[in-house]
Structures are given as C-alpha cells and as structure tokens.
Design a protein around this motif. Sequence first.
Motif, mmCIF file in Angstrom:
data_model
loop_
_atom_site.group_PDB
_atom_site.id
_atom_site.type_symbol
_atom_site.label_atom_id
_atom_site.label_comp_id
_atom_site.label_asym_id
_atom_site.label_seq_id
_atom_site.Cartn_x
_atom_site.Cartn_y
_atom_site.Cartn_z
ATOM 1 N N LEU A 102 0.838 -1.192 0.000
ATOM 2 C CA LEU A 102 0.000 0.000 0.000
ATOM 3 C C LEU A 102 0.873 1.242 0.000
ATOM 4 O O LEU A 102 1.881 1.315 0.691
ATOM 5 C CB LEU A 102 -0.895 0.008 1.247
ATOM 6 N N LYS A 103 0.491 2.205 -0.783
ATOM 7 C CA LYS A 103 1.204 3.481 -0.820
ATOM 8 C C LYS A 103 0.229 4.599 -0.480
ATOM 9 O O LYS A 103 -0.810 4.718 -1.122
ATOM 10 C CB LYS A 103 1.821 3.722 -2.196
ATOM 11 N N PRO A 104 0.544 5.422 0.513
ATOM 12 C CA PRO A 104 -0.395 6.486 0.891
ATOM 13 C C PRO A 104 -0.489 7.558 -0.184
ATOM 14 O O PRO A 104 0.476 8.240 -0.488
ATOM 15 C CB PRO A 104 0.215 7.047 2.178
ATOM 16 N N THR A 105 -1.647 7.691 -0.779
ATOM 17 C CA THR A 105 -1.843 8.684 -1.826
ATOM 18 C C THR A 105 -2.989 9.631 -1.492
ATOM 19 O O THR A 105 -3.213 10.605 -2.199
ATOM 20 C CB THR A 105 -2.154 7.990 -3.167
ATOM 21 N N THR A 106 -3.751 9.314 -0.434
ATOM 22 C CA THR A 106 -4.871 10.161 -0.045
ATOM 23 C C THR A 106 -4.488 11.012 1.155
ATOM 24 O O THR A 106 -3.476 10.777 1.817
ATOM 25 C CB THR A 106 -6.097 9.309 0.310
ATOM 26 N N TYR A 107 -5.298 11.993 1.416
ATOM 27 C CA TYR A 107 -5.113 12.930 2.513
ATOM 28 C C TYR A 107 -3.820 13.734 2.308
ATOM 29 O O TYR A 107 -2.968 13.391 1.506
ATOM 30 C CB TYR A 107 -5.089 12.229 3.868
ATOM 31 N N ASN A 108 -3.699 14.804 3.038
ATOM 32 C CA ASN A 108 -2.562 15.702 2.862
ATOM 33 C C ASN A 108 -1.415 15.312 3.793
ATOM 34 O O ASN A 108 -1.085 16.031 4.739
ATOM 35 C CB ASN A 108 -2.994 17.144 3.110
ATOM 36 N N LEU A 109 -0.826 14.169 3.533
ATOM 37 C CA LEU A 109 0.336 13.727 4.293
ATOM 38 C C LEU A 109 1.601 14.113 3.538
ATOM 39 O O LEU A 109 1.741 13.812 2.359
ATOM 40 C CB LEU A 109 0.298 12.210 4.499
ATOM 41 N N GLN A 110 2.533 14.767 4.235
ATOM 42 C CA GLN A 110 3.772 15.201 3.604
ATOM 43 C C GLN A 110 4.899 14.231 3.959
ATOM 44 O O GLN A 110 5.003 13.820 5.117
ATOM 45 C CB GLN A 110 4.142 16.599 4.078
ATOM 46 N N PRO A 111 5.744 13.879 2.997
ATOM 47 C CA PRO A 111 6.909 13.060 3.335
ATOM 48 C C PRO A 111 7.721 13.756 4.425
ATOM 49 O O PRO A 111 8.019 14.953 4.328
ATOM 50 C CB PRO A 111 7.686 12.993 2.017
ATOM 51 N N SER A 112 8.051 13.030 5.472
ATOM 52 C CA SER A 112 8.744 13.632 6.606
ATOM 53 C C SER A 112 10.211 13.908 6.274
ATOM 54 O O SER A 112 10.919 13.015 5.790
ATOM 55 C CB SER A 112 8.673 12.719 7.825
ATOM 56 N N PRO A 113 10.700 15.120 6.553
ATOM 57 C CA PRO A 113 12.117 15.410 6.328
ATOM 58 C C PRO A 113 13.024 14.799 7.393
ATOM 59 O O PRO A 113 14.242 14.753 7.220
ATOM 60 C CB PRO A 113 12.170 16.947 6.364
ATOM 61 N N HIS A 114 12.428 14.331 8.492
ATOM 62 C CA HIS A 114 13.226 13.779 9.591
ATOM 63 C C HIS A 114 12.614 12.472 10.085
ATOM 64 O O HIS A 114 12.049 12.413 11.192
ATOM 65 C CB HIS A 114 13.321 14.790 10.735
ATOM 66 N N PRO A 115 12.702 11.397 9.291
ATOM 67 C CA PRO A 115 12.128 10.108 9.724
ATOM 68 C C PRO A 115 12.872 9.552 10.928
ATOM 69 O O PRO A 115 14.073 9.799 11.097
ATOM 70 C CB PRO A 115 12.303 9.231 8.489
ATOM 71 N N LEU A 116 12.160 8.812 11.751
ATOM 72 C CA LEU A 116 12.770 8.141 12.893
ATOM 73 C C LEU A 116 13.130 6.698 12.545
ATOM 74 O O LEU A 116 14.158 6.191 12.980
ATOM 75 C CB LEU A 116 11.832 8.193 14.101
ATOM 76 N N PHE A 117 12.270 6.024 11.790
ATOM 77 C CA PHE A 117 12.562 4.678 11.319
ATOM 78 C C PHE A 117 13.141 4.749 9.906
ATOM 79 O O PHE A 117 12.692 5.561 9.096
ATOM 80 C CB PHE A 117 11.287 3.828 11.262
ATOM 81 N N PRO A 118 14.103 3.902 9.589
ATOM 82 C CA PRO A 118 14.551 3.805 8.197
ATOM 83 C C PRO A 118 13.460 3.216 7.326
ATOM 84 O O PRO A 118 12.600 2.472 7.812
ATOM 85 C CB PRO A 118 15.770 2.876 8.276
ATOM 86 N N THR A 119 13.478 3.562 6.055
ATOM 87 C CA THR A 119 12.474 3.041 5.127
ATOM 88 C C THR A 119 12.629 1.540 4.923
ATOM 89 O O THR A 119 11.650 0.828 4.709
ATOM 90 C CB THR A 119 12.583 3.763 3.771
ATOM 91 N N TRP A 120 13.863 1.057 5.010
ATOM 92 C CA TRP A 120 14.149 -0.355 4.749
ATOM 93 C C TRP A 120 14.426 -1.115 6.041
ATOM 94 O O TRP A 120 14.936 -0.561 7.005
ATOM 95 C CB TRP A 120 15.366 -0.487 3.843
ATOM 96 N N THR A 121 14.091 -2.389 6.023
ATOM 97 C CA THR A 121 14.529 -3.322 7.043
ATOM 98 C C THR A 121 14.944 -4.612 6.347
ATOM 99 O O THR A 121 14.883 -4.719 5.115
ATOM 100 C CB THR A 121 13.430 -3.593 8.087
#
Length: 324
Positions: A102-121
């Motif tokens: 799933l990829k979030p495409t709805t609602y006004n969510l902005q990609p975070s400039p300061h993530p806490l978790f890495p995108t990959w595991t």
Amino acid sequence: MIKIISDDYLISDYNNQALHPLQTWEWGEARKKTGVEVLRLFDGKNVFQLTFHRLPIADYRIGYLPRSVLPSTEVLNFISDYCKKNKIIFIKIEPYVEKSELKPTTYNLQPSPHPLFPTWTQVLDLNKSEYELLKSFHSKTRYNIRLSEKKGVVVKEMSNDEGFEIFSKLYFETCKRQKYFGHTPKYHKIIWNNLKKNIAHILIAFYNDVPLAAYELFYFKNTLYYPYGGTSLEYRNLMASNLLMWEAIKLGKKLRAEKFDMWGSLGPNYDQSNPWSGFTRFKEGYGTKFVEFVGSYDLVINPLLYKIYNAVYSLREIYLKLKR
C-alpha cells in the motif's frame, strides 16, 4: 466512529488489535512513565497509539504514531481535529506497512524530512528449518558462527533484571563508542520493566563469564524484532555477535515466530561507505530479505510552526554532528 480508549480497557483485547510492539498497551504504559502523553484510538477494527511530546515553546507539542496500519481518512480527520484543539504542531506517522502492499496517496500527508525509522529493514523467514536457515547464510557468517562456538563462546537467555543490567552496560558502552545520541538508561529501564513479562527478551554471549555481546529482543504476534544491541571491545576475534544472532534466530523459532524483523537497515545495493553499511552487511549475512516500507509522513496541523520546527531540528542535527 472513532473512539478514545480509556485506561480501564482490557489489555488483552487491545493487544489483539495492535500490529507492532510499539503499538502495544505495555509500550504505551512505559511511555507514560517517561513523562509522555499517550492517546489510544479505536476505529472498530484497528488501534492507534499516539504519543505527544512537549516543546519548550508556549506549551506546543508534536505527535508520533509509530508502526500502526495506515490510518483511514476518518482516523486522520479525528486526529487532526484533536491536534487543533490541543496545540499540536504535527503528527509524524510511520506505518508498519510494506510499500508493495500500500502506498499512501490520499489525505494531505507530507513526506517527513526527519524520519525516525529507516524506510528499509531486513526480514528472515523463520518457517524454514535450522538446517535450511544455516544453508541460506553467507559462507563467512557460517564460518564465524562455527569459530565462535569452537572458541568457547556461550549464549544464554537472561530475560531478568540481572540480564538487563548486563545488556544495558554493553549497549551504552556501544552508544558512547559510536557517538550515538540515544535514549537514557532511565528510559531503557522503564521500557524493560514494562515489556519484560510478555514482550522483551535478553540474550547475552559470554566467554569465560565475560559478557561480549547482548541483544534486547521483542516478540509480538509471531514476529521477533531486534531493536537494541551492544558489544564489548574485548575478544573481538571470537565473533560473539555472529553466534549471538544465530541464537536469537533459534530463540525466535522456539517462540514459534514466523519471521524475524531486524528493525532497520540500508536498502539493497547500498553504499559501502555509508556509516550503516556495517550492520546492514552483518544482517544480510543471515540470508535475509530486504523489505521496504511506505515511509515516514507528517500530518501538518500548524504550517508556520512546522517550518520553524524543521529548521531548528536541522540546526540541532548539524550541531550534534559537529560534536562527534
């Protein structure tokens, strides 16, 4: 209809709906004891546990929603309204959802400039037999495991307060050595005290009763997680970490876990000069699969203060790097 969950809610019912250790009731109670406000929501199917963190400016706060399912528009609307009434600048949302799903495409969510978790595991399939798992490891990893066993390294599960103290000492020695600015010993002690009954496990590798490496592992809903680890500088040639990870994998199978989530790493084809390349390569040696999550997003409530917060955050990051 979205409901706020009260403190007298049945814990087992709540955890049955939770997706990840950071969404469990025990984690929320631990965060409360660290002085953080916790809000639990239920949408009829899923629970969402948010934490709110105070800033030193006119009682404003920021929020965090880690490792839940991706909130629906209804949930996001509820959260947005709550934040507007409670001086919350934004909510950082880091779903435990794979990008392929799933990829979030709805609602006004902005990609975070300061993530806490890495995108990959990296994730290991624990449905395989021990023989199949060993066979899937990189040859150097298998060699180091055998070497460690041959040299007399022994791994013990010490999921008690004594084991935690040994783990904590190694963990903070490692943080200091690697100049990692993590949480405090008090924070980790609170987390341990709240999760030790049902979720947290401690594994320690010893050589002649000298602790060389230790992991704090979380087990929840058929998944084993590796959030924290520490090592000693003593006897580095004994490859204790390699044996410790193998024993962690065997513990996962003993607990009937179906997968082992390594918590985070670089993605495939990573830059070998990246500071994270070492532990990424270490985890990769166990025949793991790289998994990409949907990423980190911010639900912005106050755009002006959000910009100011990110600017200050970036300056702080620069300052901490200069201190290292």
